[in-house]
Write a protein that holds these residues in place. Structure first.
Motif, mmCIF file in Angstrom:
data_model
loop_
_atom_site.group_PDB
_atom_site.id
_atom_site.type_symbol
_atom_site.label_atom_id
_atom_site.label_comp_id
_atom_site.label_asym_id
_atom_site.label_seq_id
_atom_site.Cartn_x
_atom_site.Cartn_y
_atom_site.Cartn_z
ATOM 1 N N UNK A 126 35.819 11.195 -18.914
ATOM 2 C CA UNK A 126 34.995 10.004 -18.729
ATOM 3 C C UNK A 126 35.392 9.322 -17.415
ATOM 4 N N UNK A 127 34.402 8.953 -16.612
ATOM 5 C CA UNK A 127 34.659 8.287 -15.346
ATOM 6 C C UNK A 127 34.222 6.829 -15.385
ATOM 7 N N UNK A 128 34.991 5.948 -14.721
ATOM 8 C CA UNK A 128 34.709 4.508 -14.748
ATOM 9 C C UNK A 128 34.836 3.900 -13.347
ATOM 10 N N UNK A 129 34.241 2.713 -13.180
ATOM 11 C CA UNK A 129 34.332 1.948 -11.926
ATOM 12 C C UNK A 129 34.619 0.492 -12.247
ATOM 13 N N UNK A 130 34.905 -0.290 -11.190
ATOM 14 C CA UNK A 130 35.037 -1.726 -11.392
ATOM 15 C C UNK A 130 33.641 -2.353 -11.428
ATOM 16 N N UNK A 131 33.561 -3.662 -11.471
ATOM 17 C CA UNK A 131 32.275 -4.344 -11.635
ATOM 18 C C UNK A 131 31.561 -4.637 -10.313
ATOM 19 N N UNK A 132 32.182 -4.257 -9.178
ATOM 20 C CA UNK A 132 31.548 -4.468 -7.881
ATOM 21 C C UNK A 132 30.411 -3.452 -7.701
ATOM 22 N N UNK A 133 29.353 -3.833 -6.958
ATOM 23 C CA UNK A 133 28.172 -2.993 -6.721
ATOM 24 C C UNK A 133 27.335 -2.856 -7.997
ATOM 25 N N UNK A 134 26.175 -2.184 -7.815
ATOM 26 C CA UNK A 134 25.255 -2.108 -8.949
ATOM 27 C C UNK A 134 25.574 -0.916 -9.843
ATOM 28 N N UNK A 135 24.914 -0.895 -10.994
ATOM 29 C CA UNK A 135 25.180 0.104 -12.022
ATOM 30 C C UNK A 135 24.940 1.524 -11.519
ATOM 31 N N UNK A 136 23.862 1.716 -10.766
ATOM 32 C CA UNK A 136 23.506 3.047 -10.280
ATOM 33 C C UNK A 136 24.559 3.598 -9.326
ATOM 34 N N UNK A 137 24.998 2.759 -8.372
ATOM 35 C CA UNK A 137 26.009 3.190 -7.401
ATOM 36 C C UNK A 137 27.324 3.501 -8.112
ATOM 37 N N UNK A 138 27.694 2.618 -9.056
ATOM 38 C CA UNK A 138 28.949 2.813 -9.768
ATOM 39 C C UNK A 138 28.946 4.097 -10.588
ATOM 40 N N UNK A 139 27.795 4.397 -11.188
ATOM 41 C CA UNK A 139 27.698 5.612 -11.996
ATOM 42 C C UNK A 139 27.857 6.850 -11.114
ATOM 43 N N UNK A 140 27.291 6.786 -9.913
ATOM 44 C CA UNK A 140 27.413 7.899 -8.972
ATOM 45 C C UNK A 140 28.872 8.075 -8.532
ATOM 46 N N UNK A 141 29.546 6.949 -8.266
ATOM 47 C CA UNK A 141 30.946 7.005 -7.871
ATOM 48 C C UNK A 141 31.806 7.542 -9.022
ATOM 49 N N UNK A 142 31.498 7.120 -10.248
ATOM 50 C CA UNK A 142 32.230 7.617 -11.416
ATOM 51 C C UNK A 142 32.084 9.126 -11.547
ATOM 52 N N UNK A 143 30.873 9.626 -11.278
ATOM 53 C CA UNK A 143 30.620 11.069 -11.348
ATOM 54 C C UNK A 143 31.435 11.813 -10.288
ATOM 55 N N UNK A 144 31.540 11.233 -9.087
ATOM 56 C CA UNK A 144 32.336 11.848 -8.021
ATOM 57 C C UNK A 144 33.813 11.904 -8.414
ATOM 58 N N UNK A 145 34.280 10.853 -9.062
ATOM 59 C CA UNK A 145 35.670 10.828 -9.512
ATOM 60 C C UNK A 145 35.917 11.911 -10.574
ATOM 61 N N UNK A 146 34.955 12.076 -11.468
ATOM 62 C CA UNK A 146 35.064 13.143 -12.472
ATOM 63 C C UNK A 146 35.149 14.504 -11.789
ATOM 64 N N UNK A 147 34.280 14.728 -10.804
ATOM 65 C CA UNK A 147 34.258 16.009 -10.100
ATOM 66 C C UNK A 147 35.586 16.276 -9.382
ATOM 67 N N UNK A 148 36.177 15.228 -8.819
ATOM 68 C CA UNK A 148 37.453 15.386 -8.128
ATOM 69 C C UNK A 148 38.551 15.777 -9.118
ATOM 70 N N UNK A 149 38.542 15.143 -10.283
ATOM 71 C CA UNK A 149 39.541 15.466 -11.311
ATOM 72 C C UNK A 149 39.354 16.902 -11.798
ATOM 73 N N UNK A 150 38.100 17.317 -11.995
ATOM 74 C CA UNK A 150 37.820 18.698 -12.406
ATOM 75 C C UNK A 150 38.347 19.682 -11.355
#
Length: 277
Positions: free
Chosen positions: A57-81
């Motif tokens: 599961x990937x998470x972000x802080x509350x800065x920026x909008x939901x769409x951008x944060x979800x994309x960043x969370x996905x990138x973090x997941x990919x990096x961990x994978x």
């Protein structure tokens, strides 16, 4: 023939699987683990080569909008994978990947929201005989020792300076496990309160066990030190203030094999190294 069937059943029943989780932390707007967390992540990988990751599961802080944060969370997941695959850790064939934008319970501490959480299974060998010879004292003994330790902990930290090591003798774990005996929790709570009241305090949790003649076997002590680390971080102590390491039985107070229970107890301990105060 009947005896063989019974023996096979016993052997198969020894191995069970336990669901665990591990957090990897990131800096603001960055999709690679921060330096501190990357080191802890590598330690976890080396200590858990047989882990099977079932959910990420990937998470972000509350800065920026939901769409951008979800994309960043996905990138973090990919990096961990990517890191997991580079280290040849097993991903379940049905591994669940879930990036979150803002639709989760946010911590008030933004740095704790910038993370990826791994859920994983570990094969756990349930030993028929207790190899560590650890013993959990009776309830009355535990209560007396826990009360005394809890009351003295604040004084120990107050008198300590950078570089000092504080020994906590009475955090009890279940035999061959990293699960803290419930009656020991007041000591952990007192440690948390001390960390909360002293925001500049940084510590390293050092885990030690008794009785094991294999000095290179640090898995149990590492998991126990990590259990205390996790307790503090999950109760909102910033992860950058807490570090942990397991030494197994490589740094005993008394030579192994110990001569008696009191020597075993002295070797089986948790130490807190003061990094900053």
């Amino acid at each position: 023939m009947k005896t063989r069937y019974i023996l096979l059943f016993l052997l198969l029943s020894i191995t069970t699987y336990s669901q665990e989780k591990f957090d990897v932390f990131f800096d603001f707007n960055i999709d690679v683990p921060n330096e501190s967390s990357a080191k802890i992540f590598q330690n976890w990988i080396s200590e858990n080569p047989k882990a099977e990751v079932t959910k990420i599961y990937g998470y972000c802080d509350s800065v920026d909008d939901k769409s951008y944060n979800k994309e960043l969370s996905a990138k973090r997941i990919n990096e961990v994978i990517k890191i997991l695959k580079e280290n040849k850790l097993q991903l379940n064939e049905n591994v669940e990947l879930m990036p979150f934008g803002k639709d989760f319970k946010l911590s008030n501490n933004q740095s704790e929201n910038r993370k990826v959480t791994l859920f994983y299974n570990l094969p756990k060998q349930q030993k028929i005989s207790v190899l560590t010879n650890e013993e959990i004292p009776t309830d009355s003994d535990i209560k007396s020792k826990i009360d005394k330790e809890t009351k003295s902990l604040l004084t120990k930290f107050k008198n300590a300076k950078k570089g000092d090591v504080i020994t906590i003798d009475n955090i009890y774990f279940y035999i061959d496990s990293d699960k803290v005996v419930e009656k020991s929790k007041p000591i952990l709570l007192e440690l948390y309160n001390i960390m909360k009241q002293n925001p500049n305090l940084k510590i390293k949790i050092n885990g030690h066990i008794c009785c094991n003649t294999d000095m290179k076997d640090v898995k149990l002590s590492s998991k126990r030190a990590q259990a205390i680390y996790t307790y503090l971080v999950e109760k909102d102590i910033l992860f950058a203030r807490v570090f942990h390491e397991g030494f197994g039985s490589s740094k005993p107070v008394y030579k192994i094999p110990e001569k008696n229970d009191s020597e075993k107890l002295a070797n089986r301990r948790v130490e807190i190294l003061i990094l900053e105060k």
